[in-house]
Write a protein that holds these residues in place. Structure first.
Motif, mmCIF file in Angstrom:
data_model
loop_
_atom_site.group_PDB
_atom_site.id
_atom_site.type_symbol
_atom_site.label_atom_id
_atom_site.label_comp_id
_atom_site.label_asym_id
_atom_site.label_seq_id
_atom_site.Cartn_x
_atom_site.Cartn_y
_atom_site.Cartn_z
ATOM 1 N N SER A 93 -9.795 4.359 4.009
ATOM 2 C CA SER A 93 -8.874 4.013 5.212
ATOM 3 C C SER A 93 -8.534 5.404 5.849
ATOM 4 O O SER A 93 -7.965 5.488 6.955
ATOM 5 C CB SER A 93 -7.707 3.282 5.055
ATOM 6 O OG SER A 93 -6.611 3.032 5.969
ATOM 7 N N PHE A 112 -11.438 -1.507 2.708
ATOM 8 C CA PHE A 112 -10.700 -0.338 2.543
ATOM 9 C C PHE A 112 -10.554 0.146 0.877
ATOM 10 O O PHE A 112 -10.034 -0.713 0.204
ATOM 11 C CB PHE A 112 -9.589 0.008 3.334
ATOM 12 C CG PHE A 112 -9.644 -0.185 4.702
ATOM 13 C CD1 PHE A 112 -10.291 0.748 5.447
ATOM 14 C CD2 PHE A 112 -8.933 -1.403 5.508
ATOM 15 C CE1 PHE A 112 -10.747 0.471 6.621
ATOM 16 C CE2 PHE A 112 -9.183 -1.390 6.870
ATOM 17 C CZ PHE A 112 -10.060 -0.428 7.295
ATOM 18 N N HIS A 330 -6.396 1.218 8.356
ATOM 19 C CA HIS A 330 -5.914 0.029 8.284
ATOM 20 C C HIS A 330 -4.619 -0.409 8.811
ATOM 21 O O HIS A 330 -4.117 -1.648 8.774
ATOM 22 C CB HIS A 330 -5.831 -0.376 6.501
ATOM 23 C CG HIS A 330 -4.780 0.360 5.927
ATOM 24 N ND1 HIS A 330 -4.425 1.742 5.530
ATOM 25 C CD2 HIS A 330 -3.346 -0.207 5.535
ATOM 26 C CE1 HIS A 330 -3.391 2.078 5.067
ATOM 27 N NE2 HIS A 330 -2.568 0.921 4.994
#
Ligand SMILES: *Cc1c(COP(=O)(O)O)cnc(C)c1O
Length: 411
Positions: A93, A112, A330
């Motif tokens: 991420s 992620f 994210h």
């Protein structure tokens, strides 16, 4: 000059903005001559310059095949497409948004994994936790430091996924075994955009040891047309123009000297700043060499200012910085719906504390020394600066105050 920071009333330490990055583009008579010759020839795409650039970069990287494309993003898109992968792709991420976009454009799912706050690269244990069932692991050599390919390859083997690299930052970096970034996994994809170590204005390079993959990529970058106008796949218009190849070819012979300068400057930054509490540095694997695409520090609480406050204080001195990569994927608007399936605590810490300082291939050491002196002064006056900033604006300082994307183009 030395002493009182600009936020406390002194004039800025620098009368002109010190850019966070600056492209190094050869522009001598030989380059202009070649550009002129190419323009006069009428062969501005699909020509000899791109072929020569591919051969020269393959030789530089010591890899069997290099395929030039219009950007790293295009290269990643076409790579996933040519491999015919479906399902999930594990990515950090803590990366630039294009890493994620390439996955989603292929109709695949992002998973992620966390990054290690010391290396800033994927944490192999976090990858191992989420990789089972994934089609691919797409790792990033963050800021130019090679990630732990041995452990990532072991995880990929265990989970039956292929290992690919977004090597956008990595051209010129070396793995601990002495091989160049570009030589690991099934393929690695470089960016030639202006802030990267090797630039062609814009562009991308895919390196691979797989001859049939290289052939497919060459078809994919011309719409999927293998030659007979009977498309064999859904390709893209993803060629590198001849003009860009000329720029890349002119830059390549200069690169070793640029890389050693970047490494010297990074070491100098680190020496000069190492006495300051609360500043941390990216750790590079023993024996490896970063391309030093970026020099990034972690600003921990002992520094006395938040990362964004240090950025604001440096902006007041006319020193440009970037909070790479904040927000992490994210937490970006487009990816907030992606389920987070493992702890991303390292990523959140990196995103909240990382600050990229000015670095470019022709930067003077004295400039690094002056920036470091300013950071020392800011640290010495941290309490008063915090007082000024927190009184003026109790909310966190906007990070846009220190970025000017229009200046250097992109990431
Ligand atoms: C710059 C960058 C890209 C995108 O490169 P383009 O050549 O501009 O497409 C992709 N991934 C990372 C990690 C980058 O920093």
């Amino acid at each position: 000059m030395i002493g009182i920071p600009a936020l406390l009333g002194n004039p800025p330490a620098f009368s002109e903005t010190v850019p966070v990055a600056r492209p190094t583009m050869p522009s001598g008579p030989d380059v202009l001559e070649r550009i002129g010759a190419t323009l006069r020839s009428g062969q501005v795409t699909n020509g000899a310059q791109v072929r020569a650039f591919e051969e020269e970069t393959a030789e530089f990287l010591n890899v069997p095949h290099v395929v030039a494309v219009s950007s790293c993003t295009t290269g990643l898109l076409l790579l996933l497409r040519c491999l015919g992968l479906r399902g999930k792709v594990v990515v950090p991420s803590f990366t630039f948004m294009a890493t994620g976009h390439a996955v989603v454009w292929n109709g695949m799912e992002l998973v992620f994994a966390d990054s290690d706050p010391l290396t800033c690269t994927l944490d192999p244990e976090s990858v191992a936790a989420v990789a089972p069932g994934a089609a691919a692991i797409l790792a990033v050599h963050t800021f130019g430091a090679p990630c732990d390919t041995e452990r990532l390859q072991a995880v990929a083997n265990d989970s039956g996924s292929v290992l690919l690299f977004d090597a956008a930052h990595g051209f010129g970096g070396r793995y601990p075994d002495g091989t160049m970034i570009g030589s690991k996994g099934l393929a690695e994809v470089f960016s030639l955009s202006p802030t990267k170590t090797l630039s062609a204005g814009e562009g991308g390079l895919i390196s691979t040891g797989d001859a049939s993959l290289a052939r497919d990529l060459r078809t994919a970058r011309v719409y999927g047309n293998a030659g007979g106008y009977d498309a064999t796949m859904v390709g893209l218009s993803g060629r590198l123009p001849e003009m860009a190849a000329i720029l890349g070819r002119a830059a390549l012979p200069m690169l070793p000297s640029w890389l050693s300068r970047r490494r010297e400057l990074a070491a100098r930054y680190q020496r000069n700043l190492s006495g300051i509490p609360g500043l941390g540095f990216q750790s590079i694997m023993t024996g490896a060499e970063s391309s030093v695409k970026d020099f990034t520090v972690r600003v921990d609480p002992e520094f006395g200012l938040e990362r964004d406050e240090l950025a604001t204080a440096l902006a007041a001195e006319n020193v440009e910085t970037r909070p790479y990569f904040d927000p992490p994927l994210h937490r970006q608007a487009v990816y907030r719906n992606v389920p987070v399936v493992t702890s991303l605590a390292g990523t959140d810490r990196l995103s909240a504390t990382s600050l990229t300082l000015p670095m470019h291939s022709l930067m003077q050491s004295s400039l690094v020394d002056r920036i470091c002196a300013v950071i020392h002064d800011i640290h010495r006056h941290a309490e008063r600066i915090a007082g000024v900033l927190r009184a003026a604006d109790p909310a966190p300082q906007p990070v846009t105050a220190v970025s000017s994307p229009e200046r250097t183009g992109i990431a």
